[in-house]
Design a protein around this motif. Structure first.
Motif, short mmCIF file in Angstrom:
data_model
loop_
_atom_site.label_atom_id
_atom_site.label_comp_id
_atom_site.label_asym_id
_atom_site.label_seq_id
_atom_site.Cartn_x
_atom_site.Cartn_y
_atom_site.Cartn_z
N ASN A 177 0.79 -1.30 -0.13
CA ASN A 177 0.01 0.01 0.01
C ASN A 177 0.78 1.38 0.21
N GLN A 178 1.97 1.10 0.85
CA GLN A 178 2.64 2.34 0.93
C GLN A 178 3.59 2.47 -0.44
N VAL A 179 3.85 1.30 -1.22
CA VAL A 179 4.49 1.37 -2.40
C VAL A 179 3.72 2.10 -3.62
N GLU A 180 2.40 1.58 -3.48
CA GLU A 180 1.38 2.21 -4.38
C GLU A 180 1.24 3.64 -4.60
N GLU A 181 1.29 4.02 -2.99
CA GLU A 181 1.48 5.72 -2.88
C GLU A 181 2.53 6.17 -3.34
N LEU A 182 3.59 5.68 -3.10
CA LEU A 182 4.94 6.64 -3.42
C LEU A 182 4.98 6.22 -4.90
N VAL A 183 4.80 5.28 -5.80
CA VAL A 183 4.95 5.29 -7.12
C VAL A 183 3.87 5.65 -8.03
N GLY A 184 2.42 5.49 -7.33
CA GLY A 184 1.39 5.96 -8.11
C GLY A 184 1.07 4.95 -9.20
N THR A 227 -0.79 0.97 -9.38
CA THR A 227 -2.04 0.18 -8.55
C THR A 227 -1.20 -1.15 -8.13
N LYS A 228 -1.64 -1.77 -6.95
CA LYS A 228 -1.02 -2.88 -6.35
C LYS A 228 -1.22 -4.07 -7.54
N LYS A 229 -2.38 -3.98 -8.29
CA LYS A 229 -2.45 -5.15 -9.56
C LYS A 229 -1.22 -5.13 -10.33
N ASN A 230 -0.65 -3.65 -10.80
CA ASN A 230 0.47 -3.33 -11.64
C ASN A 230 1.63 -3.89 -11.03
N ILE A 231 1.60 -3.53 -9.80
CA ILE A 231 3.06 -4.06 -8.96
C ILE A 231 3.26 -5.53 -9.00
N ARG A 232 1.96 -6.29 -8.65
CA ARG A 232 1.86 -7.71 -8.66
C ARG A 232 2.36 -8.26 -10.02
N PHE A 233 1.82 -7.62 -11.17
CA PHE A 233 1.96 -8.11 -12.51
C PHE A 233 3.48 -7.92 -12.71
N TYR A 234 4.03 -6.80 -12.27
CA TYR A 234 5.39 -6.77 -12.62
C TYR A 234 6.34 -7.84 -11.77
N GLU A 235 5.95 -8.10 -10.72
CA GLU A 235 6.52 -9.07 -10.01
C GLU A 235 6.66 -10.50 -10.79
N GLU A 236 5.19 -10.73 -11.20
CA GLU A 236 5.04 -11.93 -12.10
C GLU A 236 5.79 -12.02 -13.22
N GLN A 237 6.11 -10.80 -13.82
CA GLN A 237 6.78 -11.00 -15.02
C GLN A 237 8.50 -10.92 -14.68
N GLY A 238 8.56 -10.91 -13.38
CA GLY A 238 10.42 -11.03 -12.99
C GLY A 238 10.78 -9.54 -13.24
N LEU A 239 10.26 -8.55 -13.19
CA LEU A 239 11.01 -7.42 -13.18
C LEU A 239 11.30 -6.94 -11.86
N ILE A 240 10.46 -7.09 -10.74
CA ILE A 240 10.87 -6.88 -9.28
C ILE A 240 10.82 -8.04 -8.62
N SER A 241 11.63 -8.05 -7.35
CA SER A 241 11.77 -9.35 -6.68
C SER A 241 11.87 -8.94 -5.44
N PRO A 242 10.86 -8.42 -4.65
CA PRO A 242 10.97 -7.73 -3.40
C PRO A 242 11.14 -9.18 -2.49
#
Length: 214
Positions: A4-11, A13-28
């Protein structure tokens, strides 16, 4: 940080963030105590980079190559400039055609569409792309049958699994009866797939396509 904090900082959605994780672009990293994702400032910075490149219409696969070092930002953007330049040329051609029609003072009842369509064909041979309305409509028409078929197949598979699990838990269940039910649902799945293929064939090249021809 939580998502939720990342969503606010980057602007984004959570759905987009998770999609980028699924695509292997980020690995928190994961929080060892609760297993939740724990985002760092580096993750936020990476998401901002992804956001910038996506807003410039850089494809996901190209961003992956940038992350792995297979491609440089300069090479990527240079190719993108060429893409934008070609698109701008296409837009300029369409704008010019619109101006010609305005200057000719055309009205809907006296619009000589054939001559303009013929000019479009010549321009397309030179690499200019115009919107393919028929293709767009066909793709939209495919969605309904595909979704219906997928839902039906998932339901039939769920029933087969349910029947098999029931048979395993109850040894007294007649094997022959179970086999018949499984075969019936299997036949329904095959029939659904055949019906879907036929429907898509009709949409692509059957009566529906003929009715949409200009």
């Amino acid at each position: 940080m939580k998502i939720n904090q990342v969503e606010e900082l980057v602007g984004i959605t959570k759905k987009n963030i998770r999609f980028y994780e699924e695509q292997g672009l980020i690995s928190p990293k994961r929080n060892l105590e609760n297993g939740y994702r724990d985002y760092s400032l580096e993750d936020v910075d990476l998401l901002n980079k992804i956001k910038l490149l996506r807003r410039l219409e850089v494809p996901i696969e190209e961003i992956k190559r940038l992350e792995t070092g297979e491609s440089s930002v300069a090479d990527c953007l240079d190719r993108h400039i060429s893409h934008f330049t070609h698109r701008q040329q296409e837009l300029d051609v369409m704008k010019e055609m619109c101006r010609e029609m305005i200057e000719a003072d055309v009205h809907f009842d006296n619009l000589q569409a054939e001559s303009y369509l013929e000019e479009m064909k010549k321009l397309e041979k030179g690499g200019i792309r115009f919107m393919d309305v028929n293709k767009t409509d066909i793709n939209k028409s495919k969605r309904g049958p595909i979704i219906a078929a997928v839902v039906s197949i998932v339901f039939f598979l769920a029933m087969i699994i349910f029947i098999c699990l029931t048979a395993m838990s109850d040894p007294d269940t007649p094997i022959g009866f179970i086999a018949i039910i499984v075969v019936l649902f299997g036949a329904m799945i095959v029939g659904t797939v055949i019906a879907l293929k036929q429907r898509l064939k009709e949409i692509e090249g059957g009566e529906i396509y003929e009715a949409r021809k200009y």
